[in-house]
Enzyme design. Structure first.
Site, PDB file in Angstrom:
ATOM      1  N   ASP A  71       0.867  -1.180   0.000  1.00 34.58           N
ATOM      2  CA  ASP A  71       0.000   0.000   0.000  1.00 34.58           C
ATOM      3  C   ASP A  71       0.898   1.222   0.000  1.00 34.58           C
ATOM      4  OD1 ASP A  71      -2.932   0.590   0.113  1.00 34.58           O
ATOM      5  OD2 ASP A  71      -2.217   1.941   1.692  1.00 34.58           O
ATOM      6  N   SER A  72       0.609   2.143  -0.902  1.00 31.34           N
ATOM      7  CA  SER A  72       1.509   3.277  -1.068  1.00 31.34           C
ATOM      8  C   SER A  72       0.717   4.534  -1.373  1.00 31.34           C
ATOM      9  CB  SER A  72       2.512   2.986  -2.185  1.00 31.34           C
ATOM     10  OG  SER A  72       1.843   2.513  -3.334  1.00 31.34           O
ATOM     11  N   PHE A 154       4.196   6.202 -13.122  1.00 33.87           N
ATOM     12  CA  PHE A 154       2.735   6.225 -13.074  1.00 33.87           C
ATOM     13  C   PHE A 154       2.302   7.183 -11.971  1.00 33.87           C
ATOM     14  CE2 PHE A 154       1.783   3.661  -9.226  1.00 33.87           C
ATOM     15  CZ  PHE A 154       3.038   3.140  -8.975  1.00 33.87           C
ATOM     16  N   GLY A 155       1.004   7.222 -11.728  1.00 32.72           N
ATOM     17  CA  GLY A 155       0.464   8.021 -10.620  1.00 32.72           C
ATOM     18  C   GLY A 155       0.939   9.467 -10.649  1.00 32.72           C
ATOM     19  N   TYR A 156       1.509   9.907  -9.541  1.00 33.94           N
ATOM     20  CA  TYR A 156       1.900  11.313  -9.390  1.00 33.94           C
ATOM     21  C   TYR A 156       3.322  11.589  -9.891  1.00 33.94           C
ATOM     22  CZ  TYR A 156      -2.277  11.316  -6.477  1.00 33.94           C
ATOM     23  OH  TYR A 156      -3.577  11.183  -6.038  1.00 33.94           O
ATOM     24  N   ASP A 157       3.954  10.600 -10.521  1.00 34.60           N
ATOM     25  CA  ASP A 157       5.350  10.755 -10.954  1.00 34.60           C
ATOM     26  C   ASP A 157       5.615  11.973 -11.859  1.00 34.60           C
ATOM     27  OD1 ASP A 157       6.254   8.693  -9.425  1.00 34.60           O
ATOM     28  OD2 ASP A 157       6.353   7.218 -11.048  1.00 34.60           O
ATOM     29  N   LYS A 177      14.700   6.011 -10.377  1.00 34.84           N
ATOM     30  CA  LYS A 177      13.597   5.779  -9.423  1.00 34.84           C
ATOM     31  C   LYS A 177      13.852   4.525  -8.594  1.00 34.84           C
ATOM     32  CE  LYS A 177       8.604   5.429  -8.874  1.00 34.84           C
ATOM     33  NZ  LYS A 177       7.285   5.216  -9.447  1.00 34.84           N
ATOM     34  N   HIS A 182      10.496   5.138  -2.542  1.00 37.03           N
ATOM     35  CA  HIS A 182       9.824   4.561  -1.375  1.00 37.03           C
ATOM     36  C   HIS A 182       9.644   3.042  -1.559  1.00 37.03           C
ATOM     37  CE1 HIS A 182       7.162   5.530  -4.572  1.00 37.03           C
ATOM     38  NE2 HIS A 182       6.055   5.142  -3.991  1.00 37.03           N
ATOM     39  N   ARG A 183       9.276   2.637  -2.773  1.00 32.92           N
ATOM     40  CA  ARG A 183       9.031   1.213  -3.052  1.00 32.92           C
ATOM     41  C   ARG A 183      10.349   0.430  -2.981  1.00 32.92           C
ATOM     42  NH1 ARG A 183       6.015   2.274  -6.762  1.00 32.92           N
ATOM     43  NH2 ARG A 183       4.153   2.153  -5.487  1.00 32.92           N
TER      44      ARG A 183
HETATM   45  P1  ITT Z   1      -3.814  -1.986  -5.440  1.00 32.84           P
HETATM   46  O1  ITT Z   1      -4.551  -1.536  -4.180  1.00 32.84           O
HETATM   47  O2  ITT Z   1      -4.588  -2.998  -6.229  1.00 32.84           O
HETATM   48  O3  ITT Z   1      -2.412  -2.398  -5.159  1.00 32.84           O
HETATM   49  P2  ITT Z   1      -3.831   0.869  -6.062  1.00 32.84           P
HETATM   50  O4  ITT Z   1      -3.304   1.679  -7.199  1.00 32.84           O
HETATM   51  O5  ITT Z   1      -5.248   1.174  -5.609  1.00 32.84           O
HETATM   52  O6  ITT Z   1      -3.696  -0.705  -6.423  1.00 32.84           O
HETATM   53  P3  ITT Z   1      -2.828   1.832  -3.544  1.00 32.84           P
HETATM   54  O7  ITT Z   1      -4.139   1.772  -2.826  1.00 32.84           O
HETATM   55  O8  ITT Z   1      -1.596   1.394  -2.802  1.00 32.84           O
HETATM   56  O9  ITT Z   1      -2.836   0.963  -4.868  1.00 32.84           O
HETATM   57  O10 ITT Z   1      -2.621   3.334  -4.054  1.00 32.84           O
HETATM   58  C1  ITT Z   1      -1.394   3.705  -4.598  1.00 32.84           C
HETATM   59  C2  ITT Z   1      -1.523   5.063  -5.274  1.00 32.84           C
HETATM   60  O11 ITT Z   1      -0.529   5.954  -4.748  1.00 32.84           O
HETATM   61  C3  ITT Z   1      -1.236   4.947  -6.760  1.00 32.84           C
HETATM   62  O12 ITT Z   1      -2.419   4.637  -7.492  1.00 32.84           O
HETATM   63  C4  ITT Z   1      -0.659   6.326  -7.071  1.00 32.84           C
HETATM   64  O13 ITT Z   1      -1.693   7.265  -7.212  1.00 32.84           O
HETATM   65  C5  ITT Z   1       0.122   6.650  -5.788  1.00 32.84           C
HETATM   66  N1  ITT Z   1       1.500   6.123  -5.876  1.00 32.84           N
HETATM   67  C6  ITT Z   1       2.061   5.156  -5.102  1.00 32.84           C
HETATM   68  N2  ITT Z   1       3.314   4.881  -5.485  1.00 32.84           N
HETATM   69  C7  ITT Z   1       3.567   5.686  -6.534  1.00 32.84           C
HETATM   70  C8  ITT Z   1       4.663   5.860  -7.372  1.00 32.84           C
HETATM   71  O14 ITT Z   1       5.758   5.131  -7.240  1.00 32.84           O
HETATM   72  N3  ITT Z   1       4.567   6.752  -8.343  1.00 32.84           N
HETATM   73  C9  ITT Z   1       3.463   7.485  -8.500  1.00 32.84           C
HETATM   74  N4  ITT Z   1       2.349   7.387  -7.771  1.00 32.84           N
HETATM   75  C10 ITT Z   1       2.399   6.485  -6.769  1.00 32.84           C
END
Ligand code: ITT
Length: 202
Positions: A71-72, A154-157, A177, A182-183
């Site tokens: 969870d991240s 992905f995400g906020y990168d 990265k 963090h990962r």
């Molecule tokens: P699962 O629960 O199925 O694993 P999820 O995407 O819903 O998928 P999380 O609840 O852990 O997973 O939410 C993680 C979110 O945090 C992710 O969708 C991004 O918006 C952000 N995030 C986490 N790590 C990131 C990264 O390395 N780069 C960019 N955004 C990140």
């Protein structure tokens, strides 16, 4: 035969990163895509660690296999730590990364420079059919830019700037990265536990 490690995620980009970061370990890595009938994970924890444990336990109880829950999220100082554990659904359920990023930019528009400090957090939990084993956490700090930059990750990168490079994770790409994220930091700790697990459960 290689032992299986189920990664309890539906996020394909997160899974790709986890696979890359666990390279070299003697596991066959599967994910929820391989278990379409797995129970829904109720992410109602109050912390990243609690949610990571819920993911690992729910899926290991179903598969009876060693399972990794991750969870991240992004925590922004000026927003009191938001979006935090709600990072993936910041703009609402089923919204895209782009919509989450746009909402973040809009909320941060009054803030400048150091006021845009933020950190990524990643919790990784391990559980097997017998129950919960361990949970680890990793963090990475930076700040939020004003414009989308870069095409990796992905995400906020595209908005998350690493001060040392003055570039976003989306510009820096996996070679950087995966050395500082963090990962990476959470999985580096988990890797030791996984090696020990393999030794004790060949
Ligand atoms: P699962 O629960 O199925 O694993 P999820 O995407 O819903 O998928 P999380 O609840 O852990 O997973 O939410 C993680 C979110 O945090 C992710 O969708 C991004 O918006 C952000 N995030 C986490 N790590 C990131 C990264 O390395 N780069 C960019 N955004 C990140």
């Amino acid at each position: 035969m290689r032992k299986e490690l189920v990664v309890a995620t539906k996020n394909a980009k997160k899974l790709t990163e986890i696979r890359q970061l666990l390279k070299g370990l003697n596991f066959k890595i599967t994910s929820l895509a391989d278990y379409p009938d797995a129970p829904r994970i109720i992410e109602n924890g109050e912390t990243f660690k609690e949610n990571a444990v819920k993911k690992a336990l729910t899926i290991s109880r179903y598969t009876h296999k060693l399972t990794l829950g991750e969870d991240s999220g992004l925590c922004v100082d000026a927003l009191g730590g938001k979006p935090g554990i709600y990072s993936s659904r910041f703009a609402g359920k089923h919204k895209s990364d782009l919509q989450n990023n746009r909402k973040l930019l809009a909320m941060l528009s009054p803030f400048k420079g150091l006021q845009r400090k933020a950190g990524y957090v990643c919790a990784v939990a391990l559980a097997d059919g017998k129950g919960f084993l361990k949970v680890f956490e990793g963090r990475c700090s930076g700040y939020i830019g004003h414009k989308f930059k870069g095409r990796y990750g992905f995400g906020y990168d595209p908005l998350f700037i690493i001060p040392r490079y003055q570039k976003t994770f989306a510009q820096l790409g996996p070679s950087v990265k995966h050395r500082i994220s963090h990962r990476f930091r959470a999985l580096k700790k988990a890797r030791h536990a996984l090696v020990t697990y393999l030794r004790k459960n060949p």
